[in-house]
Design a protein around this motif. Structure first.
Motif, mmCIF file in Angstrom:
data_model
loop_
_atom_site.group_PDB
_atom_site.id
_atom_site.type_symbol
_atom_site.label_atom_id
_atom_site.label_comp_id
_atom_site.label_asym_id
_atom_site.label_seq_id
_atom_site.Cartn_x
_atom_site.Cartn_y
_atom_site.Cartn_z
ATOM 1 N N ARG A 165 1.059 -1.368 -0.034
ATOM 2 C CA ARG A 165 -0.063 0.170 -0.164
ATOM 3 C C ARG A 165 0.811 1.337 0.083
ATOM 4 N N ILE A 166 0.689 2.157 -0.925
ATOM 5 C CA ILE A 166 1.655 3.125 -1.181
ATOM 6 C C ILE A 166 0.748 4.523 -1.367
ATOM 7 N N SER A 167 1.443 5.691 -0.644
ATOM 8 C CA SER A 167 0.458 6.787 -0.729
ATOM 9 C C SER A 167 0.702 7.309 -2.224
ATOM 10 N N CYS A 168 -0.119 8.016 -2.842
ATOM 11 C CA CYS A 168 -0.190 8.591 -4.112
ATOM 12 C C CYS A 168 -0.158 10.169 -4.057
ATOM 13 N N ILE A 169 0.119 10.980 -5.283
ATOM 14 C CA ILE A 169 0.152 12.325 -5.246
ATOM 15 C C ILE A 169 -0.695 12.666 -6.657
ATOM 16 N N SER A 170 -1.262 13.619 -6.766
ATOM 17 C CA SER A 170 -1.666 14.148 -8.044
ATOM 18 C C SER A 170 -0.669 14.313 -9.078
ATOM 19 N N GLU A 171 -1.030 13.898 -10.332
ATOM 20 C CA GLU A 171 -0.046 14.177 -11.345
ATOM 21 C C GLU A 171 0.132 15.560 -11.705
ATOM 22 N N PHE A 172 1.383 16.072 -11.836
ATOM 23 C CA PHE A 172 1.553 17.469 -12.068
ATOM 24 C C PHE A 172 2.243 17.695 -13.320
ATOM 25 N N LEU A 173 2.304 19.092 -13.744
ATOM 26 C CA LEU A 173 3.418 19.491 -14.867
ATOM 27 C C LEU A 173 4.551 19.816 -14.438
ATOM 28 N N VAL A 174 5.830 19.422 -15.176
ATOM 29 C CA VAL A 174 6.912 19.530 -14.928
ATOM 30 C C VAL A 174 7.456 20.597 -16.079
ATOM 31 N N GLU A 175 8.097 21.897 -15.690
ATOM 32 C CA GLU A 175 8.694 22.612 -16.522
ATOM 33 C C GLU A 175 10.188 22.500 -16.797
ATOM 34 N N GLU A 176 10.584 22.104 -17.913
ATOM 35 C CA GLU A 176 11.981 22.002 -18.085
ATOM 36 C C GLU A 176 12.986 22.928 -18.955
ATOM 37 N N THR A 177 13.967 23.296 -18.557
ATOM 38 C CA THR A 177 14.939 23.970 -19.451
ATOM 39 C C THR A 177 16.474 23.425 -19.075
ATOM 40 N N VAL A 178 17.061 23.153 -20.421
ATOM 41 C CA VAL A 178 18.196 22.723 -20.205
ATOM 42 C C VAL A 178 19.310 23.638 -20.523
ATOM 43 N N VAL A 179 20.386 23.796 -19.725
ATOM 44 C CA VAL A 179 21.493 24.992 -19.855
ATOM 45 C C VAL A 179 22.873 24.163 -19.525
ATOM 46 N N GLU A 180 23.854 25.044 -20.031
ATOM 47 C CA GLU A 180 25.264 24.466 -19.885
ATOM 48 C C GLU A 180 25.651 25.294 -18.620
ATOM 49 N N ARG A 181 26.357 24.690 -17.795
ATOM 50 C CA ARG A 181 27.151 25.331 -16.738
ATOM 51 C C ARG A 181 28.780 25.048 -16.671
ATOM 52 N N GLN A 182 29.453 25.903 -16.530
ATOM 53 C CA GLN A 182 30.883 25.721 -16.488
ATOM 54 C C GLN A 182 31.220 24.984 -15.228
ATOM 55 N N HIS A 183 30.698 25.482 -14.009
ATOM 56 C CA HIS A 183 31.152 25.092 -12.646
ATOM 57 C C HIS A 183 29.946 24.429 -11.757
ATOM 58 N N LEU A 184 30.304 23.743 -10.887
ATOM 59 C CA LEU A 184 29.658 22.869 -10.012
ATOM 60 C C LEU A 184 28.563 23.658 -9.226
ATOM 61 N N GLN A 185 29.428 24.923 -8.656
ATOM 62 C CA GLN A 185 28.731 25.969 -8.077
ATOM 63 C C GLN A 185 27.521 26.588 -8.571
ATOM 64 N N GLU A 186 27.781 26.693 -9.927
ATOM 65 C CA GLU A 186 26.504 27.255 -10.482
ATOM 66 C C GLU A 186 25.339 26.466 -10.460
#
Ligand SMILES: Cc1cc2nc3c(=O)[nH]c(=O)nc-3n(C[C@H](O)[C@H](O)[C@H](O)COP(=O)(O)OP(=O)(O)OC[C@H]3O[C@@H](n4cnc5c(N)ncnc54)[C@H](O)[C@@H]3O)c2cc1C
Length: 470
Positions: A165-186
């Motif tokens: 028995r597992i709890s469920c949630i409502s399906e939702f929209l995900v917004e995705e943008t792919v970007v390039e970054r030079q450093h992990l800190q960013e």
């Protein structure tokens, strides 16, 4: 993983499972799901039980909460489809692939990104196991306390899970943008704005591709609250470019027209140019967060690095990768002394120039789990699942495995990183004892349901330290 059991059962109901357990109470029994684990967790030379007939789905609602009770043999993709079509629901964690069964996924702490693992959300487990006093098989329902925490990520050691028995949630929209970054800190600076982020660490260019992802409130009256008109096109692009074309390039690079120099050239100069960047798409989460990763045979190792060590671990990964590829002359003093302290410096030096890694490192974020021994159990902060992926043919993965071994051991011993139970696995019992403070509690609970160790196999005995008591 290959094995040939003496008996392979596909029972139709709970009575048959209990009967098999009683008939083979002196043997070794493992349940299997879709056999999507790379580790030897599911293997058994004796008795194997396949729960594929246990695939019922029952959704129940109370006030504003929803649960699903699902048979352990139901595949995640079938459950996802039913949840969405019937009630607009989804599981609270979405693994990248959905071919595993729910019983197998739970048993190994299978996860997605930006949430705890699926195991964390299990509220009741119905399981066939042995009575401690009489030794006969019976069915238990486990729904609270440390027994539930153990059953949530059970590695197949507590018995045959029948339903969950597992709890469920409502399906939702995900917004995705792919970007390039030079450093992990960013990349890390963006984690609060994009809680569902996933990022790639590109070998040899050592830059990052960040999948900025967040949930958006659905609202049909504004564009920013609607599924993008181009979402279907984006799905086709992901399938063709990421799942198919990129894999074909990788296969080419490691076989007929590739060599180590070309692999490094590709990642330094071409990889990030081929990715569609700075396009924002909104799509349903179960669609955007899953991939078709099964078209080409491959192997994965995943190691969960606690958040506070991630920057140092990324530097170590770069050093180990460059040494294996033969392009790093000196190991910086800070890291050579650390590697020496955990007995890995000589092994790394001997591996110089033996393997050029050919796939980006994939990082997913996992939040703490309320379980005994899943990969983020007992943590107070998130960790990052760091994935090493090889597309070499099964018989040609020895060098990749040595690379995985050194990387996994170093991350485990220096940063308390835990490997995924269901992926290529190299740690031994000593390392595992140090990583899991609740392991003895887990073993003790398993013995309550299986005093003779019937549900153990060689992997669980060697890695988890179970002693067979016969
Ligand atoms: C291409 C690919 C992509 C993957 N992606 C992800 C990912 O995104 N995230 C992630 O976390 N993992 C991922 N994995 C790993 C995978 O999710 C886990 O290994 C999972 O356990 C596989 O489920 P399965 O049904 O194949 O189980 P199996 O591999 O068949 O079994 C796994 C374990 O579960 C036990 N088990 C299965 N059913 C039962 C039952 N009914 N009762 C008791 N024990 C049971 C088995 O005994 C065994 O110990 C991926 C694997 C592959 C091959």
């Amino acid at each position: 993983m290959q094995f040939t059991p003496d008996y392979y059962f596909v029972p139709h109901n709970e009575e048959e499972v209990v009967e098999i357990l009683n008939r083979h109470s002196e043997d070794q029994i493992r349940a299997v799901g879709s056999l999507h684990s790379w580790s030897d967790l599911a293997s058994s030379d004796k008795i194997v039980i396949n729960l594929s007939h246990f695939d019922d789905i029952n959704i129940e609602k109370q006030d504003d909460k929803t649960w699903v009770t699902v048979g352990a043999g139901c595949k995640i993709k079938d459950l996802n489809r039913e949840l969405y079509q019937q009630q607009g629901l989804r599981l609270p964690a979405q693994p990248i692939i959905s071919a595993p069964t729910i019983g197998g996924a739970i048993a190994t702490g299978t996860h997605g990104t930006g949430s705890p693992s699926l195991s964390h959300f299990v509220e009741k487990v119905r399981i066939a196991a042995y009575d401690q006093d009489t030794g006969t098989a019976k069915i238990y329902e486990i729904e609270s306390g440390s027994e539930l925490e153990a059953a949530r990520c059970n590695l197949g050691c507590m018995g045959i899970v029948l339903s969950l028995r597992i709890s469920c949630i409502s399906e939702f929209l995900v917004e995705e943008t792919v970007v390039e970054r030079q450093h992990l800190q960013e990349v890390l600076a963006e984690k609060e704005d994009y809680p569902l982020q996933e990022f790639l660490y590109i070998p040899y260019s050592w830059t990052f591709v960040n999948f900025q992802r967040r949930e958006v409130a659905e609202n049909a009256s504004v564009d920013s609250g609607k599924r993008s008109w181009g979402a279907s096109l984006y799905n086709v692009y992901n399938f063709l470019n990421v799942d198919l074309f990129f894999c074909l390039i990788v296969k080419g690079l490691i076989s007929f027209w590739g060599n180590p120099e070309r692999i490094r050239f590709f990642y330094k100069n071409m990889f990030s140019k081929a990715i569609l960047k700075k396009v924002t798409v909104r799509e349903r989460s179960h669609q955007l967060l899953t991939r078709t990763r099964e078209m080409f045979s491959h192997e994965e190792t995943e190691i969960f690095i606690p958040e506070n060590y991630i920057a140092e671990a990324a530097e170590l990964i770069r050093i180990v990768t460059d040494v294996f590829a033969g392009i790093k002359k000196e190991i910086p003093e800070e890291f050579s002394s650390k590697l020496e302290s955990v007995g890995l410096l000589e092994q790394l030096k001997k591996s110089r120039g033996t393997y050029t890694h050919h796939h980006p490192f994939v990082f997913l974020k996992l939040l703490p789990d309320d379980t005994l021994i899943s990969m983020s159990s007992g943590m107070d902060k998130p960790c990052y699942g760091f994935n090493l992926i090889s597309y070499q043919k099964p018989g040609e993965r020895e060098a990749f495995r040595k690379f995985s071994d050194v990387t996994t051991c170093a991350l485990a011993r220096l940063y308390n990183a835990r490997p995924h139970w269901g992926k290529y696995f190299c740690l031994d019992q000593d390392d595992i004892e140090a990583l899991y403070p609740e392991l003895e509690t887990f073993r003790e609970i398993c013995r309550r349901y299986d005093s003779k160790g019937v549900f153990q196999n060689n992997f669980t005995r060697q890695v988890l330290g179970f002693e067979r008591e016969r």
